[in-house]
Design a protein around this motif. Structure first.
Motif, PDB file in Angstrom:
ATOM      1  N   TYR A 154      99.468  45.936  22.514  1.00 22.97           N
ATOM      2  CA  TYR A 154      98.706  44.726  22.837  1.00 22.97           C
ATOM      3  C   TYR A 154      99.311  43.498  22.154  1.00 22.97           C
ATOM      4  CZ  TYR A 154      94.949  41.290  22.857  1.00 22.97           C
ATOM      5  OH  TYR A 154      94.233  40.123  22.988  1.00 22.97           O
ATOM      6  N   LEU A 155      99.612  43.651  20.855  1.00 25.27           N
ATOM      7  CA  LEU A 155     100.187  42.528  20.119  1.00 25.27           C
ATOM      8  C   LEU A 155     101.540  42.138  20.683  1.00 25.27           C
ATOM      9  CD1 LEU A 155      99.287  43.510  16.442  1.00 25.27           C
ATOM     10  CD2 LEU A 155      98.283  41.666  17.799  1.00 25.27           C
ATOM     11  N   ASN A 198     100.935  40.407  24.147  1.00 21.63           N
ATOM     12  CA  ASN A 198     100.061  39.235  24.204  1.00 21.63           C
ATOM     13  C   ASN A 198     100.285  38.217  23.093  1.00 21.63           C
ATOM     14  OD1 ASN A 198      97.979  39.883  26.467  1.00 21.63           O
ATOM     15  ND2 ASN A 198      98.187  41.776  25.307  1.00 21.63           N
ATOM     16  N   ARG A 199     101.238  38.475  22.202  1.00 21.45           N
ATOM     17  CA  ARG A 199     101.425  37.551  21.080  1.00 21.45           C
ATOM     18  C   ARG A 199     101.731  36.134  21.571  1.00 21.45           C
ATOM     19  NH1 ARG A 199     106.187  37.388  16.433  1.00 21.45           N
ATOM     20  NH2 ARG A 199     105.295  35.654  15.262  1.00 21.45           N
ATOM     21  N   TRP A 239     100.996  34.684  24.395  1.00 24.03           N
ATOM     22  CA  TRP A 239      99.811  34.070  24.988  1.00 24.03           C
ATOM     23  C   TRP A 239      98.797  33.697  23.915  1.00 24.03           C
ATOM     24  CZ3 TRP A 239      98.302  31.854  29.319  1.00 24.03           C
ATOM     25  CH2 TRP A 239      99.069  32.034  30.472  1.00 24.03           C
ATOM     26  N   MET A 240      98.660  34.524  22.885  1.00 25.69           N
ATOM     27  CA  MET A 240      97.732  34.209  21.802  1.00 25.69           C
ATOM     28  C   MET A 240      98.189  32.978  21.038  1.00 25.69           C
ATOM     29  SD  MET A 240      95.121  36.204  21.793  1.00 25.69           S
ATOM     30  CE  MET A 240      94.498  35.933  20.135  1.00 25.69           C
ATOM     31  N   ARG A 255      97.347  30.035  23.084  1.00 27.54           N
ATOM     32  CA  ARG A 255      95.906  29.755  23.034  1.00 27.54           C
ATOM     33  C   ARG A 255      95.515  29.106  21.712  1.00 27.54           C
ATOM     34  NH1 ARG A 255      91.022  34.141  24.170  1.00 27.54           N
ATOM     35  NH2 ARG A 255      89.289  32.688  23.826  1.00 27.54           N
ATOM     36  N   ILE A 256      96.071  29.597  20.611  1.00 29.39           N
ATOM     37  CA  ILE A 256      95.756  29.038  19.291  1.00 29.39           C
ATOM     38  C   ILE A 256      96.177  27.575  19.214  1.00 29.39           C
ATOM     39  CG2 ILE A 256      96.466  29.129  16.861  1.00 29.39           C
ATOM     40  CD1 ILE A 256      96.515  32.248  17.246  1.00 29.39           C
ATOM     41  N   ASN A 310      91.201  34.072  16.054  1.00 29.65           N
ATOM     42  CA  ASN A 310      92.392  34.454  16.824  1.00 29.65           C
ATOM     43  C   ASN A 310      93.623  34.583  15.930  1.00 29.65           C
ATOM     44  OD1 ASN A 310      91.140  34.679  19.316  1.00 29.65           O
ATOM     45  ND2 ASN A 310      91.431  32.529  19.827  1.00 29.65           N
ATOM     46  N   ILE A 349      95.886  38.447  15.179  1.00 29.55           N
ATOM     47  CA  ILE A 349      97.291  38.841  15.323  1.00 29.55           C
ATOM     48  C   ILE A 349      98.067  38.844  14.012  1.00 29.55           C
ATOM     49  CG2 ILE A 349      97.443  38.123  17.734  1.00 29.55           C
ATOM     50  CD1 ILE A 349      98.797  35.569  16.852  1.00 29.55           C
ATOM     51  N   LYS A 392      99.078  44.643  12.057  1.00 33.47           N
ATOM     52  CA  LYS A 392      99.202  43.302  12.613  1.00 33.47           C
ATOM     53  C   LYS A 392     100.523  42.669  12.170  1.00 33.47           C
ATOM     54  CE  LYS A 392      95.057  42.112  11.059  1.00 33.47           C
ATOM     55  NZ  LYS A 392      93.847  41.301  10.790  1.00 33.47           N
TER      56      LYS A 392
END
Length: 281
Positions: free
Chosen positions: A41-42, A45-46, A48-49, A52-53, A95, A99, A116
């Protein structure tokens, strides 16, 4: 058994003998599966995260700037707006911790255990910046609540308003420092297609946040001789995502900036083929 004189194995030992090893084995297997899923997942999606941040941080700074202008002009500050700001900062804070590992001891760069991502020095500074912003905004929010409900038309109201102004100054200073920090973080995230796409789709918004043209940011990150790179990277990203019109726009700009780049020209040909109904290969 005392009444019969026979030796009886305690029930708890029987349970331990019969069930402990399989249970532990299943638990270990489940942990390994969960860890593998989290790592995947990390990894996926890192980017994209991060997008977003940073985009949420820009929105938070914009929200505060609007409130600060109202406060300085003597217009009333709405409690609900401060609540929305603190909620957004709390989301950003969460968020970041989703991560990145939390620093247990920032002086020795010791981090919590877990799977993480270990943050860089700049990322630690951003985590601290967001955390401090969140808590100072909470104080400002509570000051406003007290002013609205308990100290109207009193000496304490005046004192609370002065304190609110002081916290607004502190929050502004942290947002200014955060904007400068994020500008530097772009150098670490130069390969983040999702983030670069956000920047190019929101140039004026990003420009207001950084207080400089996006072209100046790209010069700092990519160098003046590689100004076409972000447009090429985002163009490829849009092409692979199936957004052909966007891909054409960004790749055309990349080719304008670097007419000799064969890779960009090839990508643009693929986009035009797709737009004309042909098969993209």
């Amino acid at each position: 058994c005392p009444s019969s004189g026979r030796r009886v194995t305690p029930l708890i030992n029987c349970c331990s003998t019969l069930f402990s090893f399989p249970t532990l084995k299943r638990s270990k297997d489940q942990n390994e599966v969960a860890m593998a899923k989290k790592n995947a997942y990390l990894s996926m999606n890192r980017k994209w995260m991060i997008r977003r941040i940073i985009s949420s941080y820009m929105r938070a700074k914009n929200m505060f700037s609007n409130m600060s202008r109202d406060f300085q002009a003597g217009r009333p500050i709405v409690f609900e707006n401060l609540k929305k700001l603190s909620d957004l900062l709390f989301e950003i804070k969460g968020n970041l911790y989703l991560i990145f590992k939390r620093p247990v001891d920032p002086k020795t760069m010791k981090f919590e255990e877990g799977d993480k991502i270990t943050p860089s020095r700049r990322e630690i500074d951003l985590m601290n910046n967001v955390g401090l912003l969140f808590h100072k905004t909470l104080v400002a929010r509570e000051l406003k609540y007290v002013m609205d409900h308990y100290t109207i038309d009193s000496t304490d109201y005046v004192n609370s308003n002065i304190s609110l102004g002081s916290y607004f100054e502190k929050i502004q200073a942290f947002f200014d420092a955060g904007a400068a920090l994020i500008r530097e973080l772009f150098k670490d995230y130069s390969d983040n297609e999702a983030l670069l796409h956000y920047v190019l789709e929101n140039e004026r918004y990003v420009q207001d946040f950084l207080n400089e043209p996006v072209t100046d940011l790209f010069k700092s990150v990519f160098g003046e001789t590689f100004m076409a790179q972000p447009y090429r990277v985002v163009g490829r990203y849009c092409l692979e995502s199936g957004w052909n019109e966007r891909a054409k726009r960004f790749l055309s700009e990349a080719l304008r900036l670097d007419p000799s780049d064969r890779d960009t020209r090839s990508l643009l040909t693929r986009v035009k083929t797709g737009l004309s109904g042909g098969k993209i290969v």
